[in-house]
Design an enzyme around this catalytic site. Structure first.
Site, mmCIF file in Angstrom:
data_model
loop_
_atom_site.group_PDB
_atom_site.id
_atom_site.type_symbol
_atom_site.label_atom_id
_atom_site.label_comp_id
_atom_site.label_asym_id
_atom_site.label_seq_id
_atom_site.Cartn_x
_atom_site.Cartn_y
_atom_site.Cartn_z
ATOM 1 N N GLY A 15 1.148 -9.226 26.612
ATOM 2 C CA GLY A 15 0.989 -7.989 27.393
ATOM 3 C C GLY A 15 -0.302 -8.012 28.188
ATOM 4 O O GLY A 15 -1.343 -8.380 27.655
ATOM 5 N N ARG A 25 -12.825 -14.061 35.641
ATOM 6 C CA ARG A 25 -13.975 -14.263 36.543
ATOM 7 C C ARG A 25 -15.179 -14.814 35.777
ATOM 8 O O ARG A 25 -15.831 -15.786 36.207
ATOM 9 C CB ARG A 25 -14.312 -12.923 37.203
ATOM 10 N N ARG A 29 -16.762 -18.519 36.401
ATOM 11 C CA ARG A 29 -18.112 -18.677 36.975
ATOM 12 C C ARG A 29 -19.083 -19.294 35.974
ATOM 13 O O ARG A 29 -19.926 -20.115 36.357
ATOM 14 C CB ARG A 29 -18.603 -17.312 37.476
ATOM 15 N N ARG A 76 5.904 -13.897 28.569
ATOM 16 C CA ARG A 76 6.219 -14.237 27.182
ATOM 17 C C ARG A 76 7.082 -15.504 27.263
ATOM 18 O O ARG A 76 7.947 -15.607 28.126
ATOM 19 C CB ARG A 76 6.917 -13.076 26.498
ATOM 20 N N ASP A 107 -2.412 -11.133 19.560
ATOM 21 C CA ASP A 107 -2.289 -12.010 18.385
ATOM 22 C C ASP A 107 -1.232 -13.096 18.569
ATOM 23 O O ASP A 107 -1.416 -14.223 18.103
ATOM 24 C CB ASP A 107 -2.067 -11.203 17.093
ATOM 25 N N THR A 130 -5.903 -7.239 24.757
ATOM 26 C CA THR A 130 -4.754 -6.387 24.429
ATOM 27 C C THR A 130 -5.215 -4.943 24.354
ATOM 28 O O THR A 130 -6.305 -4.677 23.831
ATOM 29 C CB THR A 130 -4.100 -6.787 23.087
ATOM 30 N N ASP A 132 -3.980 -2.883 22.423
ATOM 31 C CA ASP A 132 -3.680 -2.390 21.070
ATOM 32 C C ASP A 132 -4.882 -2.384 20.115
ATOM 33 O O ASP A 132 -4.836 -1.727 19.077
ATOM 34 C CB ASP A 132 -2.569 -3.250 20.423
ATOM 35 N N ASP A 134 -5.720 -4.608 18.035
ATOM 36 C CA ASP A 134 -5.246 -4.982 16.697
ATOM 37 C C ASP A 134 -5.675 -6.376 16.261
ATOM 38 O O ASP A 134 -5.027 -6.982 15.402
ATOM 39 C CB ASP A 134 -3.713 -4.846 16.626
ATOM 40 N N ARG A 159 -1.672 19.118 27.846
ATOM 41 C CA ARG A 159 -2.207 20.294 27.142
ATOM 42 C C ARG A 159 -1.985 21.567 27.955
ATOM 43 O O ARG A 159 -1.643 22.614 27.410
ATOM 44 C CB ARG A 159 -3.698 20.067 26.867
ATOM 45 N N ARG A 176 1.994 -1.240 19.294
ATOM 46 C CA ARG A 176 2.814 -2.187 18.519
ATOM 47 C C ARG A 176 2.772 -1.756 17.053
ATOM 48 O O ARG A 176 3.331 -0.738 16.718
ATOM 49 C CB ARG A 176 2.314 -3.609 18.726
ATOM 50 N N LYS A 218 -3.939 28.504 17.040
ATOM 51 C CA LYS A 218 -3.470 27.961 18.326
ATOM 52 C C LYS A 218 -1.980 28.199 18.517
ATOM 53 O O LYS A 218 -1.213 28.187 17.553
ATOM 54 C CB LYS A 218 -3.730 26.466 18.373
ATOM 55 N N ASN A 219 -1.592 28.356 19.761
ATOM 56 C CA ASN A 219 -0.181 28.618 20.015
ATOM 57 C C ASN A 219 0.563 27.370 20.493
ATOM 58 O O ASN A 219 1.743 27.428 20.802
ATOM 59 C CB ASN A 219 -0.015 29.759 21.023
ATOM 60 N N ARG A 251 8.787 19.325 22.720
ATOM 61 C CA ARG A 251 9.022 18.392 23.825
ATOM 62 C C ARG A 251 8.393 17.036 23.488
ATOM 63 O O ARG A 251 7.472 16.959 22.668
ATOM 64 C CB ARG A 251 8.394 18.902 25.133
HETATM 65 P P1 ADP Z 1 0.565 -10.885 22.543
HETATM 66 O O1 ADP Z 1 -0.278 -12.064 22.818
HETATM 67 O O2 ADP Z 1 0.272 -9.737 23.468
HETATM 68 O O3 ADP Z 1 0.558 -10.504 21.075
HETATM 69 P P2 ADP Z 1 3.260 -12.018 22.191
HETATM 70 O O4 ADP Z 1 3.308 -11.749 20.734
HETATM 71 O O5 ADP Z 1 4.466 -11.675 22.986
HETATM 72 O O6 ADP Z 1 2.067 -11.265 22.939
HETATM 73 O O7 ADP Z 1 2.927 -13.568 22.374
HETATM 74 C C1 ADP Z 1 2.750 -14.113 23.672
HETATM 75 C C2 ADP Z 1 3.234 -15.537 23.703
HETATM 76 O O8 ADP Z 1 2.465 -16.349 22.819
HETATM 77 C C3 ADP Z 1 4.673 -15.759 23.244
HETATM 78 O O9 ADP Z 1 5.626 -15.449 24.228
HETATM 79 C C4 ADP Z 1 4.662 -17.255 22.936
HETATM 80 O O10 ADP Z 1 4.729 -18.008 24.122
HETATM 81 C C5 ADP Z 1 3.273 -17.431 22.334
HETATM 82 N N1 ADP Z 1 3.352 -17.379 20.862
HETATM 83 C C6 ADP Z 1 3.410 -16.300 20.073
HETATM 84 N N2 ADP Z 1 3.498 -16.642 18.767
HETATM 85 C C7 ADP Z 1 3.543 -18.009 18.744
HETATM 86 C C8 ADP Z 1 3.653 -18.989 17.697
HETATM 87 N N3 ADP Z 1 3.744 -18.645 16.430
HETATM 88 N N4 ADP Z 1 3.664 -20.294 18.058
HETATM 89 C C9 ADP Z 1 3.566 -20.671 19.358
HETATM 90 N N5 ADP Z 1 3.451 -19.787 20.372
HETATM 91 C C10 ADP Z 1 3.434 -18.479 20.093
HETATM 92 O O1 F6P Z 2 0.780 -5.666 22.926
HETATM 93 C C1 F6P Z 2 0.644 -4.869 24.034
HETATM 94 C C2 F6P Z 2 1.854 -3.990 24.221
HETATM 95 O O2 F6P Z 2 1.555 -3.194 25.337
HETATM 96 C C3 F6P Z 2 2.256 -3.159 23.004
HETATM 97 O O3 F6P Z 2 1.440 -2.036 22.842
HETATM 98 C C4 F6P Z 2 3.684 -2.855 23.322
HETATM 99 O O4 F6P Z 2 4.451 -2.655 22.161
HETATM 100 C C5 F6P Z 2 4.160 -4.098 24.000
HETATM 101 O O5 F6P Z 2 3.013 -4.747 24.526
HETATM 102 C C6 F6P Z 2 5.152 -3.834 25.109
HETATM 103 O O6 F6P Z 2 5.487 -5.031 25.706
HETATM 104 P P1 F6P Z 2 6.465 -5.277 26.959
HETATM 105 O O7 F6P Z 2 5.598 -5.869 28.019
HETATM 106 O O8 F6P Z 2 7.450 -6.252 26.467
HETATM 107 O O9 F6P Z 2 7.041 -3.973 27.343
#
Ligand code: ADP
Ligand code: F6P
Length: 327
Positions: A15, A25, A29, A76, A107, A130, A132, A134, A159, A176, A218-219, A251
């Site tokens: 993402g 950048r 550099r 991806r 990750d 990211t 997230d 995380d 709000r 995520r 609050k309402n 909503r």
């Molecule tokens: P993010 O990096 O945002 O967590 P993804 O989980 O979609 O996003 O991972 C991005 C890309 O990293 C995947 O599409 C794949 O190409 C590579 N990747 C993820 N996990 C593995 C893995 N266990 N082994 C090799 N490549 C991986």
């Molecule tokens: O990891 C970043 C993230 O934006 C998550 O918060 C979300 O679940 C996911 O990517 C959405 O990914 P996609 O680009 O497949 O919609």
């Protein structure tokens, strides 16, 4: 003995996140400043396999520090999870003379770097890119601050209408499997509650909100809900309120991908620049297979295995602060 590094490759993967450009950048550099060659790899691991690799000079990264998204594009790439895919990637890297790789991503992307480093004994450095937040071992990730600010701006607007109509709004945010965006944007926007994955098995967060939240003067109420692929996020909770507490007018607002875009905040530009520069310094220092993090405002090296172990804890004090401030 550590091999001399002459040429680095940079890619963004997974993402996109605001601040990735500032990182590209800074890496480019700092590398050129230190006499290294730089190759920009387009579309993440996909471009490594399909050979979308280009020489990068300082001009390639001009005028991008303020731009959201990533000029290198992202993707991806399921093929990179296969040995054949990585063998093709490695072949292209060798042909381009790339002898170290810097990966900016979440990750999943860092898991890809870890496996490539293990199989081909190539130095890889990760940058936490990211929204997230995380990744373990860093206080913050590139893009998280911008996304938080985007969410808070949106919630401030919601709000107004929530108040006028005296409604409960469930606002779904990304994350995520992590509740950092939901919890911190709830605090920053004065929301009444946050429903986060970290507490899913601990309590019925909706019941707690109804018990605590609805007793006050609050309402209207705003509840930040972290997306959840198993439960269905904000829709799920709105449906529950409609069934269990039909006296409330409910909503849902799903903020979606607007959270990933926009100009990076100064904070994200600064951490991306610091981490980008630090990644080259780390490589030249003989580091490999680490993610660059920032803890207590200091650059740290976090081994890939630690960074991606998926259990970065939520700060329970923040949960308590939200609880106390929303009475
Ligand atoms: P993010 O990096 O945002 O967590 P993804 O989980 O979609 O996003 O991972 C991005 C890309 O990293 C995947 O599409 C794949 O190409 C590579 N990747 C993820 N996990 C593995 C893995 N266990 N082994 C090799 N490549 C991986
Ligand atoms: O990891 C970043 C993230 O934006 C998550 O918060 C979300 O679940 C996911 O990517 C959405 O990914 P996609 O680009 O497949 O919609």
């Amino acid at each position: 003995m550590t091999r001399r590094i002459n040429c680095i490759g940079i890619l963004t993967s997974g993402g996109d996140a605001p601040g990735m450009n500032a990182a590209i950048r800074a890496i480019t550099r700092t590398a050129i400043y230190n006499g290294l060659k730089v190759k920009g790899i387009y579309r993440g691991y996909k471009g490594l396999i399909t050979n979308e690799i280009k020489d990068f000079k300082t001009e390639n990264v001009s005028n991008i520090v303020q731009q959201g998204g990533t000029i290198l594009r992202t993707a991806r790439c399921p093929e990179f999870k296969t040995e054949e895919g990585r063998a093709q990637a490695w072949k292209n890297m060798c042909e381009h003379g790339i002898d170290a790789l810097i990966v900016i991503g979440g990750d999943g992307s860092l898991s890809g770097a870890r496996v490539l480093a293990q199989e081909y004994d190539i130095p890889c450095i990760g940058l936490p890119g990211t929204i997230d937040n995380d990744l373990y071992g860093t206080d913050t990730t590139i893009g998280y601050d911008t996304a938080l600010n985007t969410i808070v701006e949106a919630v401030d607007k919601i709000r107004d209408t929530a108040n006028s109509h005296e409604r409960i709004f469930f606002v779904e945010v990304m994350g995520r499997d992590a509740g950092f965006l939901a919890l911190n944007s709830a605090i920053a926007s004065g929301a009444e509650a946050a429903i986060i994955p970290e507490h899913l098995t601990k309590e019925d967060q909706l019941a707690t909100f109804i018990q605590n939240g609805m007793r006050k003067s609050k309402n209207s109420s705003i509840v930040l809900v972290a997306e959840n692929k198993d439960l269905g996020g904000a829709m799920h909770y709105a449906e529950r309120v409609r069934n269990e507490f039909p006296q409330f007018d409910v909503r849902v607002s799903i903020l979606g991908h607007l959270q990933r875009g926009g100009r990076p905040t100064a904070h994200d530009r600064i951490i991306a620049s610091r981490m980008g520069a630090a990644s080259i310094e780390a490589l030249l220092d003989g580091q490999r297979n680490v993610m660059i993090g920032i803890r207590n405002d200091e650059i740290v090296y976090v081994p890939f295995n630690t960074a991606i172990k998926k259990d970065k804890p939520i700060d329970e004090q923040l949960v308590n602060v939200l609880h106390m401030l929303s009475i």
